[in-house]
Motif scaffolding. Structure first.
Motif, PDB file in Angstrom:
ATOM      1  N   GLY A 304       0.777  -1.233   0.000  1.00  0.00           N
ATOM      2  CA  GLY A 304       0.000   0.000   0.000  1.00  0.00           C
ATOM      3  C   GLY A 304       0.808   1.282   0.000  1.00  0.00           C
ATOM      4  N   ARG A 305       2.131   1.137  -0.038  1.00  0.00           N
ATOM      5  CA  ARG A 305       2.963   2.346  -0.056  1.00  0.00           C
ATOM      6  C   ARG A 305       3.545   2.520  -1.469  1.00  0.00           C
ATOM      7  N   LYS A 306       3.547   3.726  -1.948  1.00  0.00           N
ATOM      8  CA  LYS A 306       4.079   4.007  -3.283  1.00  0.00           C
ATOM      9  C   LYS A 306       5.551   3.588  -3.341  1.00  0.00           C
ATOM     10  N   ALA A 307       5.879   2.809  -4.369  1.00  0.00           N
ATOM     11  CA  ALA A 307       7.240   2.299  -4.516  1.00  0.00           C
ATOM     12  C   ALA A 307       7.964   2.998  -5.657  1.00  0.00           C
ATOM     13  N   PHE A 308       9.306   2.938  -5.591  1.00  0.00           N
ATOM     14  CA  PHE A 308      10.118   3.503  -6.659  1.00  0.00           C
ATOM     15  C   PHE A 308      11.069   2.440  -7.198  1.00  0.00           C
ATOM     16  N   ARG A 309      11.450   2.595  -8.476  1.00  0.00           N
ATOM     17  CA  ARG A 309      12.361   1.640  -9.113  1.00  0.00           C
ATOM     18  C   ARG A 309      13.747   1.726  -8.491  1.00  0.00           C
ATOM     19  N   SER A 310      14.105   2.960  -8.181  1.00  0.00           N
ATOM     20  CA  SER A 310      15.455   3.189  -7.646  1.00  0.00           C
ATOM     21  C   SER A 310      15.372   4.339  -6.665  1.00  0.00           C
ATOM     22  N   ILE A 311      16.294   4.345  -5.733  1.00  0.00           N
ATOM     23  CA  ILE A 311      16.290   5.422  -4.733  1.00  0.00           C
ATOM     24  C   ILE A 311      16.513   6.773  -5.402  1.00  0.00           C
ATOM     25  N   LYS A 312      17.183   6.745  -6.560  1.00  0.00           N
ATOM     26  CA  LYS A 312      17.447   8.008  -7.247  1.00  0.00           C
ATOM     27  C   LYS A 312      16.168   8.673  -7.728  1.00  0.00           C
ATOM     28  N   GLU A 313      15.096   7.848  -7.908  1.00  0.00           N
ATOM     29  CA  GLU A 313      13.838   8.401  -8.408  1.00  0.00           C
ATOM     30  C   GLU A 313      12.980   9.037  -7.321  1.00  0.00           C
ATOM     31  N   VAL A 314      13.366   8.791  -6.066  1.00  0.00           N
ATOM     32  CA  VAL A 314      12.546   9.347  -4.964  1.00  0.00           C
ATOM     33  C   VAL A 314      12.697  10.859  -4.958  1.00  0.00           C
ATOM     34  N   PRO A 315      11.546  11.580  -4.989  1.00  0.00           N
ATOM     35  CA  PRO A 315      11.655  13.039  -5.095  1.00  0.00           C
ATOM     36  C   PRO A 315      12.201  13.698  -3.824  1.00  0.00           C
ATOM     37  N   GLU A 316      11.755  13.234  -2.625  1.00  0.00           N
ATOM     38  CA  GLU A 316      12.181  13.942  -1.395  1.00  0.00           C
ATOM     39  C   GLU A 316      13.475  13.384  -0.835  1.00  0.00           C
ATOM     40  N   ARG A 317      13.943  14.079   0.222  1.00  0.00           N
ATOM     41  CA  ARG A 317      15.158  13.675   0.905  1.00  0.00           C
ATOM     42  C   ARG A 317      14.937  12.325   1.576  1.00  0.00           C
ATOM     43  N   VAL A 318      15.949  11.454   1.582  1.00  0.00           N
ATOM     44  CA  VAL A 318      15.879  10.169   2.288  1.00  0.00           C
ATOM     45  C   VAL A 318      16.992  10.156   3.340  1.00  0.00           C
ATOM     46  N   ASP A 319      16.600   9.858   4.595  1.00  0.00           N
ATOM     47  CA  ASP A 319      17.606   9.834   5.675  1.00  0.00           C
ATOM     48  C   ASP A 319      18.301   8.483   5.772  1.00  0.00           C
ATOM     49  N   VAL A 320      17.484   7.437   5.724  1.00  0.00           N
ATOM     50  CA  VAL A 320      18.029   6.106   5.953  1.00  0.00           C
ATOM     51  C   VAL A 320      17.582   5.150   4.856  1.00  0.00           C
ATOM     52  N   ALA A 321      18.497   4.282   4.427  1.00  0.00           N
ATOM     53  CA  ALA A 321      18.119   3.199   3.522  1.00  0.00           C
ATOM     54  C   ALA A 321      18.371   1.880   4.232  1.00  0.00           C
ATOM     55  N   VAL A 322      17.311   1.074   4.359  1.00  0.00           N
ATOM     56  CA  VAL A 322      17.475  -0.255   4.950  1.00  0.00           C
ATOM     57  C   VAL A 322      17.658  -1.242   3.805  1.00  0.00           C
ATOM     58  N   PHE A 323      18.759  -1.974   3.821  1.00  0.00           N
ATOM     59  CA  PHE A 323      19.075  -2.902   2.732  1.00  0.00           C
ATOM     60  C   PHE A 323      18.560  -4.292   3.047  1.00  0.00           C
ATOM     61  N   ALA A 324      17.704  -4.815   2.135  1.00  0.00           N
ATOM     62  CA  ALA A 324      17.244  -6.189   2.275  1.00  0.00           C
ATOM     63  C   ALA A 324      17.448  -6.881   0.936  1.00  0.00           C
ATOM     64  N   ILE A 325      18.662  -6.752   0.419  1.00  0.00           N
ATOM     65  CA  ILE A 325      19.015  -7.368  -0.864  1.00  0.00           C
ATOM     66  C   ILE A 325      20.293  -8.175  -0.667  1.00  0.00           C
ATOM     67  N   PRO A 326      20.605  -9.091  -1.566  1.00  0.00           N
ATOM     68  CA  PRO A 326      21.810  -9.905  -1.395  1.00  0.00           C
ATOM     69  C   PRO A 326      23.083  -9.062  -1.325  1.00  0.00           C
ATOM     70  N   ALA A 327      24.056  -9.582  -0.621  1.00  0.00           N
ATOM     71  CA  ALA A 327      25.310  -8.876  -0.345  1.00  0.00           C
ATOM     72  C   ALA A 327      25.961  -8.345  -1.620  1.00  0.00           C
ATOM     73  N   ARG A 328      25.959  -9.161  -2.658  1.00  0.00           N
ATOM     74  CA  ARG A 328      26.707  -8.778  -3.864  1.00  0.00           C
ATOM     75  C   ARG A 328      26.108  -7.555  -4.555  1.00  0.00           C
ATOM     76  N   LEU A 329      24.849  -7.228  -4.254  1.00  0.00           N
ATOM     77  CA  LEU A 329      24.203  -6.079  -4.892  1.00  0.00           C
ATOM     78  C   LEU A 329      24.349  -4.789  -4.095  1.00  0.00           C
TER      79      LEU A 329
END
Lengths: 710, 710
Positions: A304-329
């Motif tokens: 239910g939350r609007k998603a983005f393809r990449s963090i670069k596409e997010v219009p507003e400021r982002v303070d924290v990114a929580v990573f839940a992707i494989p280590a190599r990425l």
């Protein structure tokens, strides 16, 4: 004091030029003199005749030692002669020592033979300094001599030390009694000894290239302290530079990370069981009020939350990114976060150094440094920050707010914190996973918690301190205001080996940790359960005004065990003043025992407990109360709990707030009574006379470290 | 060995006739020679010329000491001269020492001056013997010398000691390392030292009038051990006689008391809240199947049971009388019990020695002895014996049957036992209150529990041992078959003071208790909670076949803490054999760590835990398992609990039964999983990595004491 003393500088410059790893005996003496470290009268002799002249000048008996930067263990090559009483002996010895040195170490530069006045005796001690990879320069003090050698009774402090710290070292060894004189002899000159320790610490602090100093033996007597032999090792390799942003920079970043206005979830997922799904759910269900931004390669919205393809596409400021992707990425996405000026990345994924992928971890750190992103983890469960209803983890949400912030290097320990907190309803401000600790470490957290208005106590599970000196500095500052509890895992050699295979961390010598943590005002927990109980109880207990602990007990048997526990935990049982004793006797049966413990006896009604507790709280000479309750029909458990809570509350309203802890022995109803007391901020335990005293002892350890009692 | 050696007998007889409190230096040497305790060559000289002759005979250098039974501290009166190298010095010293002795102690009998060959040196040790009011003759061993004096590093054993026990003393001091040689020197001759210790113990055992022996210093070297100075103190006052019925008599009485066919309740009452009412109700409601006989001054029946005016009126035999009447009435009713040949009286009333009424307590004991009645108490809650559904107490009934018998000297501790047992569903065979312990004590209980088929482990809370020697003897015999756990309260000086005010008991020197309890194979608990957990878990754990402990953990962080705990608790982490390491690696991810701990890593499915635990159980080189579980979604707590119980059960059926303990870290569901494991006899604890290891450590302490590992 003698900061960059010219003669020391000259000697060290020459040693550097000659690529020496050590100083000769004569140079060692020179350094000591420059720093006013007392050494016996002595001089270097280049010939037998010269030696006789020196000996005559300084007076017999003398000792003689070969002086060569290459020969550190002079005794081993037969390069020492002691107790020489006359010129003939000096002459013979000069030849003998020189010959032996040349014979066994033909390549060594022989500067000559040091002729030194024999020290008339005293207590044999050791003073030294060393360089620790985590803590840097340390000064050491211990008892020497043949018999105690096997006890390795030695204590450490970060160098340089103040006079007060040096004095604490004299009290910090098990066999400290020897300093008071042996067999009725006089005590050693503590001021002289303290000054000597301090000077050694200044020397290594002033000159980082001095890797080790070993004054052994130092003879201490009522007259003073004198170093009979000195060894100094050098290391001109500069220590690797540490990443040490300023406290302001740390605070700015940590504030954005711990109290963010917006959080992106890299790898957010709609699929149950995925980590990216759990994290997103916890953020939402935990009640976080900031912006939650799922990052997903294809979906337009997740949960239910609007998603983005990449963090670069997010219009507003982002303070924290929580990573839940494989280590190599991680590395490539982290670079995108950098372009977006994200303050911190929470790296949940494992698969880095802990699985051998050291290189991948190094790469991620390099990206982070390039973009000025702080990293939490990798290989962690994430973190909780309850003042913001923030659950940035893949575990279950936790929402009992309180004053304690906890961190753990291990995920397992983190889960234990969570379970214990939920089970005991322990209020927390934060739970933070540090995992491989590639960047954000305990210093950074302490710096944040120091200023965090929602945190009053910090408890940390630590397997290693990558920069022990920096931690000690921050902890020393913070612990005066807010208690800092540390569970150091890998205390034992076996534990340390396990720690190495677990996190590839170098576990330090435990004695050093013990001493330095105490020097920094840290309360050390020696077990997981202790850390958890300290975290739970220390914020409940008000700060005691002094050392006087009074036991009031209904069970004489508990009184005995509580007294044992007080001694075990370094608590001082108050000497009962006569008038207070009389006052207690008014409330208790004639065969009850006043004194300390006050034994009100088992058959007493609630009023007796009430009167005795009230008296203990109101008498200003009593600083803390330990209660021993015994389950009887006349005063059932809940009656005791309620009257205790009521008396404590009544006195709190009058402005009297002393630490009160309780041990309840009895049938199972005591468990409910303990819960009732705990809810009212009175630590109370069933079936144990130790635990309440251990937690009170921890509060006292903190208070002493923070200088509360002056 | 030299039992009642004639020369020793003569010396002591003379000393007795002369009412001496000590022996002269020359007599001390004589006793040592009789017992083949090595002393330097020496002889008594009566004149300076004589001294010179002796010195020439034994060879220079010599020491000289005045010899007088009145002068024990020879150095203090200037009565010792060391390192005399020539006749002139001997002559001067003879005159000087004699003059000094006469000057400072004119009344002393001067036997002459002992001329003794100087001992060439060695490690300075102390060997001695003393007489303890509770334990009788003790032998002591410690490190001597100036530096270690302040450490009071000394160990005790009941005298006489076997060679093995004497050897254990050498390993029993903290600074035992000195015996292996200092600064690369050779180790001391352990056999010679052991023999010396044993001989001192035989000397004091053979001659009870020798109150104290002090060999100080003993010089130990690779060549042997030699006593350079000897002091012996005497006490011809015979020790007070102990009441010591034979083991058969004790057993006969205790069997009637603990497994009675009929019980009278003195002071039975129909009125709620009265102790005599609670006792009767508990006997009835507890389900006791023997005859219950209320004794009441007026009623014909109480709670539906036929009552009698006096115990004398009861027609059938009565085994036990439970007293629920005021203290002052006990003696006269006890006499009536005597006429009725009652085996034991359970004295619940307080108001005896604990309130100052020492005389009344003495009177009651005299009546009991006269009538051959054994007394339990006074000042107790009574006792439980579940195999007979017997609740002879005023507390609540308890009926979870099991293998542990517990006793407590304090009522409060007794209630803690009851509450803990109920809360943890700990099965017990008996809970016994000993209170003032005027008669029945721990020895009697041990003698009964030794033969009791329903008891496998005994746990005792003790404030003092009135006859420590007798306890030690019985415990040594019993503990080989059934573990004996002791919580000794009053360990510390403060605790001991509290114990005195509580039970007027003399709390002994704790180091003596510690050593003697260990010598007797007792597992000592150092806290109330430890005693309770040991009582709960020791019977669950099978006896390990050897010392190899293996940690298998899902949480690396737990593994580190578990390894620390193993070291703290004296457990040996098995060195992992290469083939077993390979075998484990088959089950765990490549980045998991084999070795010990085996770290299976956190993300693994149930099968990994299962395979690893099964391998640990089936490999014969592994003797015990410590499991570290980490709560994950892939292997939830109950799944772990069930698979663990299942693998353990499967192997038990195959005849493989090894101790398995578990630490569970995770969210609150781990608590249910722990309960599940405990019900299946696998000790499992949540939020702690220490407790499971502490209880395993206790089992090992017992096994070592019982000689299980040979």
């Amino acid at each position: 004091m003698n900061n960059h003393h010219p003669s020391v500088k000259n000697i060290l410059e020459r040693a550097r030029a000659e690529r020496r790893a050590a100083l000769s005996a004569a140079d060692c003496v020179e350094l000591c003199r420059a720093y006013e470290i007392p050494v016996p009268p002595q001089a270097l002799a280049s010939s037998a005749a010269d030696a006789i002249r020196v000996a005559a000048q300084i007076g017999y008996p003398v000792a003689m030692k070969i002086s060569s930067p290459e020969i550190q263990h002079k005794t081993e090559v037969g390069g020492v002669a002691l107790n020489l009483g006359e010129a003939a002996a000096v002459e013979t010895s000069f030849k003998l020592l020189s010959a032996r040195a040349k014979g066994s170490r033909p390549e060594a530069t022989l500067e000559g033979v040091l002729v030194q006045k024999m020290v008339p005796g005293g207590i044999e001690l050791i003073v030294g300094a060393s360089t620790d990879p985590s803590f840097g320069k340390l000064v050491a003090f211990g008892v020497g001599g043949v018999m105690v050698e096997t006890l390795s009774d030695i204590t450490f402090r970060l160098a340089p030390v103040t006079i007060a710290e040096a004095r604490s070292m004299l009290d910090g060894i098990r066999s400290q009694g020897v300093l008071n004189g042996l067999r009725g002899g006089e005590a050693v000159n503590r001021d002289a000894l303290t000054a000597l320790v301090r000077k050694v610490s200044l020397l290594v602090d002033d000159f980082p290239e001095i890797a080790e100093v070993d004054l052994n033996p130092v003879f201490a007597s009522p007259a003073g302290a004198i170093a009979a032999d000195v060894r100094i090792l050098l290391d001109f390799e500069p220590a690797p530079a540490r990443f040490r942003p300023s406290q302001e920079e740390i605070l700015r970043a940590m504030n954005r990370i711990m109290r963010p206005d917006s959080i992106a979830v890299i790898g957010a997922s709609a699929e149950d069981g995925k980590i990216g799904n759990s994290v997103l759910k916890n953020l939402i269900n935990g009640g976080y009020q900031g912006r939650i931004i799922p990052i997903h390669p294809s979906l337009d919205s997740v949960l239910g939350r609007k998603a983005f393809r990449s963090i670069k596409e997010v219009p507003e400021r982002v303070d924290v990114a929580v990573f839940a992707i494989p280590a190599r990425l991680v590395a490539s996405v982290l670079a995108e976060c950098g372009q977006k000026s994200v303050a911190g990345a929470v790296l949940i994924p494992s698969g880095f150094a802990e699985t051998g992928n050291v290189e991948m971890q190094r790469e991620v750190l390099a990206v982070a440094r390039e973009h000025n992103i702080r990293l939490m983890g990798p290989n962690i469960y994430g973190f909780y920050y309850t003042p913001k209803s923030l659950c940035a983890t893949f575990c279950t949400p936790y929402d009992v707010r309180g004053k304690v912030a906890l961190s753990s290097q291990s995920g397992g320990v983190g889960m234990a914190i969570l379970g214990f907190s939920r089970s005991t309803k322990m209020g927390v401000s934060a739970i933070v996973g540090l995992g491989n600790k590639v960047d954000i470490d305990e210093d950074d957290l302490l710096t944040f918690f120091e200023k965090d208005p929602d945190t009053e106590v910090v408890a940390m599970h630590v397997e290693d301190l990558k920069d022990g000196r920096s931690f000690a500095e921050v902890a020393k500052r913070v612990s005066v205001k807010k208690p800092v509890i540390v569970l150091k895992a890998g205390r034992t050699a076996a534990g340390a080996r396990a720690a190495r295979s677990h996190t590839a961390a170098l576990a330090g010598n435990d004695r050093i940790y013990d001493d330095v943590l105490r020097q920094s005002g840290v309360v050390r927990a020696y077990s997981l359960n202790e850390m958890l109980e300290f975290a739970r109880c220390i914020p409940m207990l008000p700060t005691p005004a002094g050392e006087n602990v009074l036991i009031i007990t209904g069970a004489g048997g508990s009184g005995v065990l509580l007294a044992d526990a007080c001694v075990d935990n370094g608590l001082k049982l108050m000497e009962m003043p006569t008038d207070l004793d009389q006052a207690f006797r008014k409330f208790i049966p004639p065969f009850g025992a006043a004194g300390n413990p006050v034994d009100i006896t088992g058959g007493e009604p609630p009023a007796t407990y009430q009167n005795a507790i009230r008296l203990g709280l109101t008498d200003t000479r009593v600083h803390s109360l330990v209660l021993g309750y015994w389950h009887t029909i006349i005063t059932p458990p809940m009656v005791f709990a309620k009257l205790t809570a009521q008396v404590v509350e009544e006195q709190r309203r009058r402005g009297i707030d002393k630490p009160v802890v309780a041990s309840l022995v009895g049938d199972v109803e005591v468990e409910e009574a303990c819960a009732y007391l705990f809810e009212r901020q009175i630590p109370a335990y069933a079936y144990t006379t130790e635990k309440p005293v251990v937690v009170l002892g921890a509060k006292y350890k903190w208070a002493r470290g923070a200088g509360i009692f002056g």
